[in-house]
Scaffold this motif. Structure first.
Motif, PDB file in Angstrom:
ATOM      1  N   ARG A   1      43.787  37.784  44.253  1.00 37.63           N
ATOM      2  CA  ARG A   1      43.181  38.228  43.013  1.00 37.63           C
ATOM      3  C   ARG A   1      43.448  39.711  42.788  1.00 37.63           C
TER       4      ARG A   1
ATOM      5  N   ASN B   1      41.062  43.878  38.759  1.00 39.20           N
ATOM      6  CA  ASN B   1      40.315  43.969  37.507  1.00 39.20           C
ATOM      7  C   ASN B   1      39.988  42.600  36.918  1.00 39.20           C
ATOM      8  N   VAL B   2      40.098  41.550  37.740  1.00 36.41           N
ATOM      9  CA  VAL B   2      39.710  40.250  37.205  1.00 36.41           C
ATOM     10  C   VAL B   2      38.261  39.976  37.589  1.00 36.41           C
ATOM     11  N   CYS B   3      37.730  38.860  37.107  1.00 36.91           N
ATOM     12  CA  CYS B   3      36.321  38.619  37.349  1.00 36.91           C
ATOM     13  C   CYS B   3      36.084  38.200  38.801  1.00 36.91           C
ATOM     14  N   ASN B   4      34.844  38.279  39.217  1.00 37.10           N
ATOM     15  CA  ASN B   4      34.511  38.087  40.622  1.00 37.10           C
ATOM     16  C   ASN B   4      34.188  36.652  40.973  1.00 37.10           C
ATOM     17  N   PHE B   5      34.521  35.711  40.103  1.00 41.02           N
ATOM     18  CA  PHE B   5      34.159  34.333  40.375  1.00 41.02           C
ATOM     19  C   PHE B   5      35.411  33.513  40.569  1.00 41.02           C
ATOM     20  N   LEU B   6      35.364  32.642  41.535  1.00 42.13           N
ATOM     21  CA  LEU B   6      36.489  31.764  41.800  1.00 42.13           C
ATOM     22  C   LEU B   6      35.980  30.349  41.929  1.00 42.13           C
TER      23      LEU B   6
ATOM     24  N   LEU C   1      25.938  38.324  42.568  1.00 40.03           N
ATOM     25  CA  LEU C   1      26.719  39.556  42.574  1.00 40.03           C
ATOM     26  C   LEU C   1      25.836  40.741  42.913  1.00 40.03           C
TER      27      LEU C   1
END
Lengths: 183, 795
Positions: A42, A45-50, A87
């Motif tokens: 990842r 700067n992408v979101c913290n959810f996978l 988070l």
């Protein structure tokens, strides 16, 4: 419910693993490898959810992670937990570690793995969030450490080994200390 | 005995190992030393040893020999040893191991220990790995602890109770009253635990849910206290007062308010207040807002509040923070079914998110976009989705492709658009579509007969460009085989004309056959297509023969079998070749899906199978009919009276006057096969004649014709007919278009080969129409071509 909490470094070496659901040992290592694989790809700067991989469970499970300098803190949760709440929980946990270890860095986690476990035990219990107030957590941890210290002290002179829990100074540690920037 | 190396020195030693092999060596030495020390019961450093073992376990090395040591350490009176022992138990033991039973007693004792930290260790371990038996044993203890005065213990006991309820649902009853009383606590930790416990109890048991509905006002009070109260340094996180507790309470309110008017009413004000007052510039504020929105949308809230909630989600969608956008899309997904219009308003933003760099956001956007497709926006949405498909990450391709297919099928504005869309998907993501796409697409193509020419031209062009996408190649081969003559004809209304020679087509098919990229199934398609072309082209039949004979010795068994059979078609059964390889009829789509899949592959050996299926089909569609009328044997002479028998008695009164206004052809062929013709003649209104004639050289023997009419339908028909006759007599106008299905089976033998054929139930109708005032006429017509390819009907 939180299914697992994993902390590993940029190369995938585990620094703390805690599973709240039973997995066989080799399965655990496979999960760590797979999670590292997913998370390390990842961008920053992408979101913290996978959405999780196949091993960590079905469609209900998500990986919520935060990247601090050299460490990834990954929480695997199901839909009953609020994603943004988790988070924040990661943030609280890291700040607590920071207070307990004074400018915590990866080496602290390596050499004091059990202490980190005890701190985590005050935050998350049985896969559920127990306490989120940082001061409360730190207070309890300190009382317990004192309790342990008071027991060990009478034996200090006779034992050949050092009390391992309270190595405050890092003079024995010869490696370089990197700083951990808290996002 | 060498002295045990303390934990940190061991860690240092492990880290200094330069290779994996060295590390293994160090760890093995350490483990051996630890094992020896466990056996020795070396008192001073037991906790260190276990800690070392746990470290080794984390790195992935086996540590099961530490399990008994954990049990021993837990039983020790010293806090340091207990602590490590419990940690070891949580890491190494689980309910499947036998050793876990041994700690039940220790936990029981520790739960009543005077030291609260030892109690908390026991509670923690029970909550992590307590088995069902342990939970049952210790539940009363936990209940007692829930009522203790110590808030530290209370909060841990609450979460332990949650674990117990999850493991053994019946024990939930035990905790209800304690949970109720915990709601009046001031300590936030305890309150948090209590709310989690109540949520769990309510979710599992509807009666408990009813009881806890009465607590809604209390919860509202607590929330109000949190939201309105001033800055409280203890619980403040970035300006929001204890957001974790707020989120938990909101979730509980959601569970309590679902499907319940009174409870929902009680919370309306509170939710509105939280929604408007919470600061949304920080993540914590957004967490609370998000939970509020979810609650509003899930309970029976008033419409104004719902609009507010959807607007908040809309604001989230436009937020710069990707996390927030992800969250917004997740929640919109939950409400897209119920509040479809509200979500449609944000369609533009969602479609933009398809182009985001983040894979998680893309996934959410894809699911939401597919849910938002409707008849009105299908064209624009499909454009966006197709663009997305060409650039999307691999793991999403299959999902995107199948979603597009479903949407196209449901809302396709025109057949041509549908086919175009599917072709586009196949060319961009052909390798990732699901297997059932190929038969579905073939069925779709055969159904749109006016576009056959266009389709085959497009597919041919796509095939020339790229033969790696298996699904595309399979469909293309099938179409070229079927409609090769249209391809060779050259002109086509819908696309520009392109001159394609027979050699080009055969070259293309041969490339597919020989390419390494083709899967065995694709090769099968190509071979069959080549064979079918032998009847549709004129010049290169020899080339086809040679191709087919080459594959007669192919290693792949399926291909070899096909090739050998096709060879046989060329040699021994050449006269049948044209008939066998004729155009396929329109494939009926069955709910079982069985027939349409078989229809996509046609070989000689399947004709027998299809005939059997034909009869099954007939049986399936006419459950009441006496289709098994093989016992009703009519010979040729009876043909004239057979079908009309039931009609004649009632027709007697009405004398037909010859009509000049008959609108249908009076005579048509029911069956033509190499000189054998079965005709149907309509003479003067109400008499239908079936005539069979043989114009071939050989004799026909063993001729049987069986005709059937569905019994139920027949009685209805007769009564309606009587009604009509009465109406005609009275002078009132009778009804038009009364019709009766006629089903024929015929068998005969010619030149030693048995021929058989049957019509489908919908293929022959005898129907009545009125022309003039008091005249009833009989006409017959066929609607569809028959299934078995041996019957040709011309009207």
């Amino acid at each position: 419910m939180i299914k697992a909490i994993l902390i590993f470094n940029n190369h995938g070496k585990p620094r703390l693993i805690r599973f709240y659901q039973y997995f066989a040992e080799d399965m655990q290592q496979q999960i760590i490898r797979e999670t590292f694989h997913l998370v390390s790809k990842r961008d920053d700067n992408v979101c913290n959810f996978l959405e999780g991989g196949s091993l960590i469970g079905g469609s209900d499970y998500k990986l919520i992670y935060r990247h601090y300098a050299t460490l990834y803190f990954v929480f695997c949760v199901d839909s009953s937990e609020s994603e943004l709440g988790i988070l924040d929980l990661i943030q609280v946990f890291v700040e607590t570690l920071d207070k307990c270890f004074e400018n915590v860095c990866e080496l602290d986690l390596i050499f004091h793995m059990d202490k980190v476990h005890y701190i985590l035990q005050e935050v998350v219990m049985g896969g559920m969030v127990l306490e989120t107030n940082m001061n409360e957590i730190i207070a309890q941890v300190e009382v317990q450490n004192r309790l342990e210290k008071s027991e060990v002290r009478p034996f200090l002179s006779s034992s050949k080994s050092f009390p391992l829990i309270y190595v405050f100074g890092f003079s024995q540690v010869s490696a370089i200390k990197y700083s951990l920037s808290v996002l | 005995m060498s002295p045990s190396v303390p934990l940190q020195e061991m860690i240092r030693a492990i880290r200094s190992a330069r290779t994996q092999c060295e590390e293994r060596g160090v760890i093995q030495r350490e483990c051996a030393a630890i094992r020896a020390q466990f056996r020795q019961n070396d008192n001073g450093s037991r906790s260190h040893n276990l800690a070392k073992l746990l470290y080794v376990h984390m790195l992935g090395y086996p540590a099961h020999f530490g399990q008994m040591e954990c049990v021993r350490m837990i039983a020790s009176p010293r806090y340091s040893e207990k602590r490590v022992g419990y940690l070891g138990a949580m890491m190494l033991l689980d309910e499947k191991q036998d050793a876990s039973l041994l700690i039940t007693n220790s936990i029981k004792n520790d739960l009543s220990h005077s030291n609260q930290y030892i109690q908390s260790l026991a509670l923690c371990t029970l909550a992590c790995m307590g088995s069902a038996e342990m939970c049952r044993d210790l539940a009363p203890e936990i209940d007692r602890l829930l009522r203790s005065a110590n808030s530290y213990i209370k909060k841990k006991a609450a979460l332990c109770a949650v674990h117990i309820v999850r493991k053994v649902q019946d024990l939930g009853e035990l905790f209800v009253s304690a949970a109720r009383s915990l709601l009046s606590e001031k300590n936030h930790g305890v309150l948090h635990g209590a709310v989690v416990l109540i949520t769990e109890l309510c979710e599992r048991n509807p009666e408990t849910l009813e009881r806890f509905r009465k607590t809604v006002p209390d919860l509202v009070q607590i929330m109000k206290g949190l939201v309105i109260s001033g800055y409280s340094p203890d619980h403040d996180v970035a300006g929001v007062s204890d957001p974790f507790l707020q989120v938990r309470i909101l979730r509980l309110l959601r569970v309590l308010g679902r499907n319940n008017e009174t409870a929902s009413d009680a919370m309306n004000d509170l939710l509105a207040q939280v929604a408007t007052n919470t600061d949304s510039t920080k993540t914590v504020g957004n967490a609370v807002l998000y939970e509020t929105v979810l609650t509003v949308l899930d309970i029976k809230s008033e419409s104004g509040l719902r609009v507010l909630a959807v607007n908040i989600l809309g604001r989230f969608l436009l937020n710069n923070d990707r996390n927030i956008r992800y969250i917004a899309m997740t929640s919109l997904q939950k409400i897209v079914v119920t509040d479809h219009n509200a979500v449609q308003r944000h369609r533009g933003t969602i479609v933009d998110c398809l182009k985001d760099q983040d894979a998680s956001v893309k996934r959410r956007a894809l699911e939401l976009s597919l849910a938002l497709v409707s008849a009105s926006n299908i064209r624009s949405m499909m454009k966006e989705l197709l663009v997305f498909l060409s650039s999307c990450p691999l793991e999403l391709k299959a999902q995107a492709a199948s979603g597009i297919f479903i949407a196209a099928e449901r809302y396709a504005p025109s057949q041509r658009w549908h086919i175009d869309t599917i072709l586009h998907v196949l060319t961009t993501a052909g390798g990732d579509v699901r297997d059932e796409t190929v038969p579905n697409l073939i069925q779709l193509i055969t159904n749109t007969s006016e576009l056959h020419c266009y389709t085959v031209h497009k597919l041919y062009r796509a095939l020339l460009e790229d033969i790696s996408q298996q699904s595309l190649v399979q469909v293309a081969c099938w179409c070229i085989g079927e409609y090769g003559d249209l391809l060779l004809r050259g002109e086509c209304q819908e696309t520009e004309p392109v001159q394609v020679t027979e050699d080009d087509v055969l070259d293309a098919l041969e490339t597919v056959l020989q390419s390494h990229m083709s899967s065995p199934a694709t090769r099968g398609f190509a071979l069959t297509a080549t064979m079918k072309l032998s009847t549709r082209i004129s010049d290169n039949v020899d080339r086809i023969r040679s191709i087919v004979s080459i594959y007669g010795s192919c290693i792949d068994l399926e291909l070899q079998q096909r090739a050998v059979e096709y060879n046989a078609l060329f040699k021994k059964y050449d006269h049948m070749r044209a008939a066998v390889l004729e155009r396929m009829p329109v494939i009926q789509r069955n709910s079982s899906g069985q027939n349409s899949e078989d229809a996509s592959e046609e070989t000689i050996k399947e004709i027998q199978v299809t005939k059997v299926k034909q009869e099954e089909l007939v049986l399936a569609q006419q459950p009441a009919g006496p289709v098994r009328s093989h016992d009703q044997v009519c010979d040729l002479l009876d043909l004239l009276s057979g079908p009309q028998e039931p009609l004649q008695p009632s027709l007697a009164p009405a004398q037909p006057i010859s009509t000049t206004t008959a609108l249908m052809l009076d005579r048509f062929y029911i069956w033509t096969q190499k000189g054998f013709i079965l005709e149907h003649n309509l003479d003067s209104g109400l008499l239908a004649t079936l005539t069979a004639s043989n114009s071939s050289d050989s004799d026909i023997s063993s001729f049987t014709l069986q005709a059937a009419v569905p019994k139920v339908r027949l009685s209805v028909f007769v009564s309606e007919l009587e009604q009509i006759m009465r109406n005609i007599k009275d002078g009132s106008i009778g009804v038009d278009g009364l019709s009766l299905n006629l089903f024929l089976i015929l068998k005969y033998e010619i030149t030693g080969i048995n021929r058989e054929g049957a019509s489908t139930p919908n293929s022959l109708f005898l129907s009545f129409f009125k022309s003039g005032h008091d005249v009833l006429h009989l006409r017959s017509f066929s609607l569809f071509r028959c299934r078995t390819d041996l019957i040709e009907v011309i009207t």
